[in-house]
Scaffold this motif. Structure first.
Motif, PDB file in Angstrom:
ATOM      1  N   ILE A 490      23.115  50.103 -27.397  1.00 14.72           N
ATOM      2  CA  ILE A 490      22.089  50.318 -28.424  1.00 14.72           C
ATOM      3  C   ILE A 490      22.676  50.128 -29.815  1.00 14.72           C
ATOM      4  CG2 ILE A 490      20.563  52.048 -29.467  1.00 14.72           C
ATOM      5  CD1 ILE A 490      20.151  53.233 -26.704  1.00 14.72           C
ATOM      6  N   ASP A 491      23.906  50.611 -30.008  1.00 10.34           N
ATOM      7  CA  ASP A 491      24.538  50.511 -31.318  1.00 10.34           C
ATOM      8  C   ASP A 491      24.745  49.064 -31.743  1.00 10.34           C
ATOM      9  OD1 ASP A 491      24.633  53.198 -31.713  1.00 10.34           O
ATOM     10  OD2 ASP A 491      26.678  53.446 -30.981  1.00 10.34           O
ATOM     11  N   GLU A 492      25.018  48.196 -30.776  1.00 10.81           N
ATOM     12  CA  GLU A 492      25.291  46.805 -31.112  1.00 10.81           C
ATOM     13  C   GLU A 492      24.041  45.945 -31.177  1.00 10.81           C
ATOM     14  OE1 GLU A 492      27.946  45.286 -32.235  1.00 10.81           O
ATOM     15  OE2 GLU A 492      28.786  47.290 -32.320  1.00 10.81           O
ATOM     16  N   GLU A 493      23.035  46.300 -30.410  1.00  4.00           N
ATOM     17  CA  GLU A 493      21.774  45.557 -30.465  1.00  4.00           C
ATOM     18  C   GLU A 493      20.932  46.103 -31.615  1.00  4.00           C
ATOM     19  OE1 GLU A 493      20.755  43.040 -28.882  1.00  4.00           O
ATOM     20  OE2 GLU A 493      21.646  42.938 -26.885  1.00  4.00           O
ATOM     21  N   CYS A 494      20.252  45.242 -32.340  1.00  8.49           N
ATOM     22  CA  CYS A 494      19.357  45.731 -33.376  1.00  8.49           C
ATOM     23  C   CYS A 494      18.153  46.391 -32.708  1.00  8.49           C
ATOM     24  CB  CYS A 494      18.919  44.597 -34.293  1.00  8.49           C
ATOM     25  SG  CYS A 494      17.942  43.319 -33.496  1.00  8.49           S
ATOM     26  N   GLU A 495      17.490  47.289 -33.422  1.00  2.00           N
ATOM     27  CA  GLU A 495      16.404  48.059 -32.832  1.00  2.00           C
ATOM     28  C   GLU A 495      15.227  47.177 -32.430  1.00  2.00           C
ATOM     29  OE1 GLU A 495      15.531  51.152 -35.575  1.00  2.00           O
ATOM     30  OE2 GLU A 495      17.434  52.184 -35.248  1.00  2.00           O
ATOM     31  N   ASP A 496      15.026  46.077 -33.152  1.00  2.00           N
ATOM     32  CA  ASP A 496      13.956  45.155 -32.764  1.00  2.00           C
ATOM     33  C   ASP A 496      14.231  44.547 -31.397  1.00  2.00           C
ATOM     34  OD1 ASP A 496      12.603  45.619 -35.085  1.00  2.00           O
ATOM     35  OD2 ASP A 496      13.372  43.853 -36.130  1.00  2.00           O
ATOM     36  N   SER A 497      15.511  44.302 -31.112  1.00  2.00           N
ATOM     37  CA  SER A 497      15.875  43.690 -29.833  1.00  2.00           C
ATOM     38  C   SER A 497      15.725  44.694 -28.693  1.00  2.00           C
ATOM     39  CB  SER A 497      17.320  43.178 -29.896  1.00  2.00           C
ATOM     40  OG  SER A 497      17.725  42.670 -28.651  1.00  2.00           O
ATOM     41  N   ILE A 498      16.105  45.935 -28.933  1.00  2.00           N
ATOM     42  CA  ILE A 498      15.979  46.965 -27.902  1.00  2.00           C
ATOM     43  C   ILE A 498      14.518  47.278 -27.626  1.00  2.00           C
ATOM     44  CG2 ILE A 498      16.362  49.418 -27.419  1.00  2.00           C
ATOM     45  CD1 ILE A 498      18.785  47.792 -26.867  1.00  2.00           C
ATOM     46  N   GLY A 499      13.718  47.322 -28.651  1.00  2.00           N
ATOM     47  CA  GLY A 499      12.312  47.646 -28.491  1.00  2.00           C
ATOM     48  C   GLY A 499      12.051  49.123 -28.716  1.00  2.00           C
ATOM     49  N   LEU A 500      10.952  49.424 -29.378  1.00  2.00           N
ATOM     50  CA  LEU A 500      10.641  50.801 -29.751  1.00  2.00           C
ATOM     51  C   LEU A 500      10.434  51.697 -28.534  1.00  2.00           C
ATOM     52  CD1 LEU A 500      10.077  52.802 -32.025  1.00  2.00           C
ATOM     53  CD2 LEU A 500       7.679  52.076 -31.987  1.00  2.00           C
ATOM     54  N   LYS A 501       9.769  51.171 -27.502  1.00  2.00           N
ATOM     55  CA  LYS A 501       9.469  51.999 -26.338  1.00  2.00           C
ATOM     56  C   LYS A 501      10.740  52.373 -25.584  1.00  2.00           C
ATOM     57  CE  LYS A 501       6.041  52.504 -22.696  1.00  2.00           C
ATOM     58  NZ  LYS A 501       4.837  51.922 -22.072  1.00  2.00           N
ATOM     59  N   LEU A 502      11.632  51.401 -25.407  1.00  2.00           N
ATOM     60  CA  LEU A 502      12.885  51.682 -24.709  1.00  2.00           C
ATOM     61  C   LEU A 502      13.761  52.614 -25.544  1.00  2.00           C
ATOM     62  CD1 LEU A 502      14.448  51.019 -22.146  1.00  2.00           C
ATOM     63  CD2 LEU A 502      15.476  49.083 -23.336  1.00  2.00           C
ATOM     64  N   LEU A 503      13.760  52.414 -26.843  1.00  2.00           N
ATOM     65  CA  LEU A 503      14.526  53.285 -27.732  1.00  2.00           C
ATOM     66  C   LEU A 503      13.971  54.705 -27.705  1.00  2.00           C
ATOM     67  CD1 LEU A 503      16.899  53.176 -29.722  1.00  2.00           C
ATOM     68  CD2 LEU A 503      15.236  52.776 -31.546  1.00  2.00           C
ATOM     69  N   THR A 504      12.666  54.821 -27.609  1.00  2.00           N
ATOM     70  CA  THR A 504      12.044  56.143 -27.522  1.00  2.00           C
ATOM     71  C   THR A 504      12.465  56.861 -26.250  1.00  2.00           C
ATOM     72  OG1 THR A 504      10.105  55.356 -28.747  1.00  2.00           O
ATOM     73  CG2 THR A 504       9.847  57.374 -27.472  1.00  2.00           C
ATOM     74  N   LYS A 505      12.501  56.136 -25.149  1.00  2.00           N
ATOM     75  CA  LYS A 505      12.946  56.752 -23.905  1.00  2.00           C
ATOM     76  C   LYS A 505      14.393  57.208 -24.004  1.00  2.00           C
ATOM     77  CE  LYS A 505       9.951  54.623 -20.433  1.00  2.00           C
ATOM     78  NZ  LYS A 505       9.920  53.933 -19.126  1.00  2.00           N
ATOM     79  N   ALA A 506      15.213  56.386 -24.636  1.00  2.00           N
ATOM     80  CA  ALA A 506      16.630  56.733 -24.776  1.00  2.00           C
ATOM     81  C   ALA A 506      16.798  57.995 -25.601  1.00  2.00           C
ATOM     82  CB  ALA A 506      17.390  55.575 -25.409  1.00  2.00           C
ATOM     83  N   ARG A 507      15.909  58.217 -26.558  1.00  2.00           N
ATOM     84  CA  ARG A 507      16.055  59.369 -27.447  1.00  2.00           C
ATOM     85  C   ARG A 507      15.325  60.613 -26.955  1.00  2.00           C
ATOM     86  NH1 ARG A 507      19.443  56.818 -28.411  1.00  2.00           N
ATOM     87  NH2 ARG A 507      20.057  55.641 -30.246  1.00  2.00           N
TER      88      ARG A 507
END
Length: 649
Positions: A490-507
């Motif tokens: 996650i740290d290396e990928e930009c947040e647009d690439s990870i996607g908001l939904k996947l980032l939300t699950k991670a958090r």
């Protein structure tokens, strides 16, 4: 990364190199007090600098004020962590954020002198001469590490990671430097971030030109401490290990020793203890006791000892605080944390970690709230969430009020007595326990007081902050590259690439059982067998042939045992990918050959699959986002009480 903690802080403050973490300033101080604060781990001093270049897309994302404001809604790290960085800048600031001259500003001693902390030059020279001849300095050694040139950036792209780890870039090595010190019994102590990605560790004593090979015995990522050993007896000839001292008091003098900025001779800086409290550890994403000092810490100080006036070691330098409004704020790991790490190693023959209750707590300062919960006095903290994987899940419930821990009363602000006239965060008591210990917790439940016992175990992270063993798991199926979601990725990928939904699950999602992972399709290696799927990336795979995925090893097991005609992968947002099993098997070897990949899976996936214990979920049971805790689960962070009054313990 022997110098990650010290160097990350140092380089984040003294360098413009790429940093691993960014830290906001909302925890230690309010936004109005320090609007642009950063905690940095001084970056490792490298003999061959070769910082990884960011793509224009990443620069645009970071520099856009609008996107930066939106990204704070789901922070990549806890707010407290964003203030700190390793002394080696592993958690430092992006090089586009601050010019080099400003970065050095926080570590200068000239400002300190102007404020009257340094004394006159004559006194400094006399005092330095005394320190220079001190015998305890001989216990400080220089650490040279040979590491992969791309660490940890290569983790972002699984294909690159595979080729780097399996020998495609064996020439991409660099030498970095850190600090360690002797603690007796043939052992050395340093920072975990200094040796996280090393391929070889060598140490050299003060005044000696011979380097000796050292072995890493244990690494505590949470506490940022690593234990080394040197078997060559010549290295220890005439050596006198350091003696640990007690936890210092405020205003006690402290001397930090190291080899900052890659120097060849030992360097000494002096200051005083300015604060002792539970602190965010930038490298470990944990909150443990820390000593704040005003002595300058620079790249190359990571892992170096801090001494009191008696020549006793009172801690290990490991990170610094970066801000436009403050300077010379460094942090030292106290001997209490060091002793816990060493005792843990002695007990178990390895590092098992600091335990956690696995509960989300809320302050009880409001009288009406206490009255509603039938709490008779100004005490206790409210349990708002209990993690399913914690030992407390069987004894604590939402709505319980914790009023004591092992007989120590807990205040309504979530603090407990500390020494004679001080108070400290409640989780300090938790950090004193060891894995496998039992704690007695006094609670008020529906107005009734009772005591319950709970097992103490390390916290289980659904998305790990560090990759165990340094090499992530991966699985390639007909060119589809699968890997578990992790913080380094996650740290290396930009947040647009990870996607908001996947980032939300991670958090926001909790692990429901030990061993659960979020498995994603990282990328697709284009081939005629996977036509139509080439543009897929960073998509979570939920099911395979109708069976819910538990972790990447489970996915590999399901694929290996599949006898169906088709391989059916169900992704987030109801996206479907179907491959013909026999065609996929036939094409796999060609894909690996075309892309120069030696193996279709990581070595850990070659082991027999073992179903996670205590899963409690049927193989084909359908689960939606609510089952995963997405949307109704409080943020999973290790942050202190914030404006919302919530804290993980």
């Amino acid at each position: 990364m022997a110098i990650t903690v010290a160097s990350c802080w140092f380089n984040a403050l003294a360098s413009t190199s790429t940093s691993r973490y960014t830290v906001s300033s909302q925890r230690l101080f309010s936004a109005s007090q320090i609007p642009a604060t950063r905690l940095v781990i001084p970056k490792a001093v490298s003999q061959s600098q070769n910082p990884r270049k960011r793509t224009p897309k990443e620069h645009t994302h970071k520099s856009s004020p609008e996107k930066e404001a939106n990204s704070q809604k789901i922070s990549r790290r806890s707010r407290d962590e964003r203030k700190y960085s390793d002394a080696d800048n592993r958690s430092g600031i992006k090089k586009t954020e601050k010019p080099q001259s400003t970065a050095f500003k926080s570590f200068g001693t000239q400002r300190k002198s102007a404020k009257g902390f340094m004394g006159n030059l004559t006194d400094q020279q006399a005092e330095t001469a005394k320190i220079q001849d001190a015998a305890f300095l001989n216990a400080v050694v220089k650490v040279n590490l040979t590491i992969l040139n791309q660490t940890p950036q290569f983790i972002a792209l699984i294909l690159h990671l595979i080729t780097l780890f399996l020998g495609k870039s064996k020439g991409s090595l660099q030498v970095q430097e850190g600090i360690a010190f002797m603690i007796g019994d043939g052992k050395l102590l340093t920072n975990a971030h200094c040796v996280e990605h090393n391929t070889q560790v060598k140490v050299k004593r003060r005044g000696d030109d011979t380097k000796y090979v050292a072995k890493v015995l244990a690494k505590g990522m949470e506490c940022d401490i690593a234990l080394l050993s040197v078997e060559n007896e010549k290295f220890w000839k005439g050596a006198e290990p350091l003696q640990f001292g007690h936890l210092p008091r405020l205003q006690d003098a402290v001397t930090v020793v190291g080899y900052p900025l890659g120097g060849d001779t030992i360097s000494v800086t002096k200051g005083v203890v300015s604060r002792i409290e539970v602190t965010s550890y930038a490298h470990g994403s944990a909150e443990l006791l820390g000593i704040q000092i005003d002595a300058a810490i620079n790249p190359g100080n990571s892992g170096g000892p801090a001494f009191n006036d008696q020549g006793e070691c009172i801690g290990v330098a490991f990170q610094v605080y970066r801000s436009d409004d403050v300077e010379n704020i460094g942090y030292v790991i106290p001997t209490t944390v060091v002793s816990h790490f060493l005792d843990d190693y002695e007990r178990n023959g390895k590092y098992t970690g600091f335990p956690s209750l696995g509960i989300l707590l809320q302050k009880l300062e409001n009288p009406a709230l206490r009255a509603c919960l039938k709490v008779p006095s100004n005490e206790g903290v409210l349990v708002r969430r209990v993690e399913p994987t914690s030992g407390a899940s069987n004894v604590l419930k939402e709505g319980d009020v914790i009023v004591s821990f092992d007989g120590v009363d807990v205040g309504s602000e979530g603090t407990v007595p500390f020494r004679s006239t001080e108070r400290i965060a409640f989780r300090y008591l938790i950090s004193q326990k060891f894995t496998g210990d039992t704690a007695e917790v006094g609670i008020i439940r529906a107005g009734d007081f009772m005591k319950v016992k709970t097992a103490m175990n390390p916290r289980v992270h659904l998305v790990p902050y560090h990759i165990e063993g340094g090499q992530p798991s991966y699985l390639i199926v007909a060119g589809l590259v699968f890997t578990p979601l992790s913080e380094p990725l996650i740290d290396e990928e930009c947040e647009d690439s990870i996607g908001l939904k996947l980032l939300t699950k991670a958090r926001y999602s909790m692990a429901r059982f030990k061993g659960e992972q979020i498995v994603i399709l990282s990328q697709v290696l284009a081939n005629e067998v996977n036509i139509g799927y080439e543009d897929m990336s960073n998509e979570q795979v939920l099911k395979f042939n109708g069976t819910r995925i538990k972790n990447i090893h489970h996915l590999a097991h399901l694929i290996d045992s599949c006898k169906e005609k088709y391989l059916i992968f169900e992704f987030e947002d109801n996206y479907l990918a179907v491959l013909e099993r026999e065609a996929s098997s036939a094409a796999s070897s060609c894909i690996l050959k075309d892309y120069g990949i030696p193996s279709e899976r990581s070595s850990d996936l070659l082991e027999p699959y073992v179903d996670p214990i205590g899963i409690g979920i049927g193989e084909n049971q359908v689960m939606d986002d609510n089952d995963l805790g997405v949307g109704d689960t409080p943020p999973i962070t290790n942050s202190e009480f914030g404006s919302d009054g919530l804290q993980w313990a």
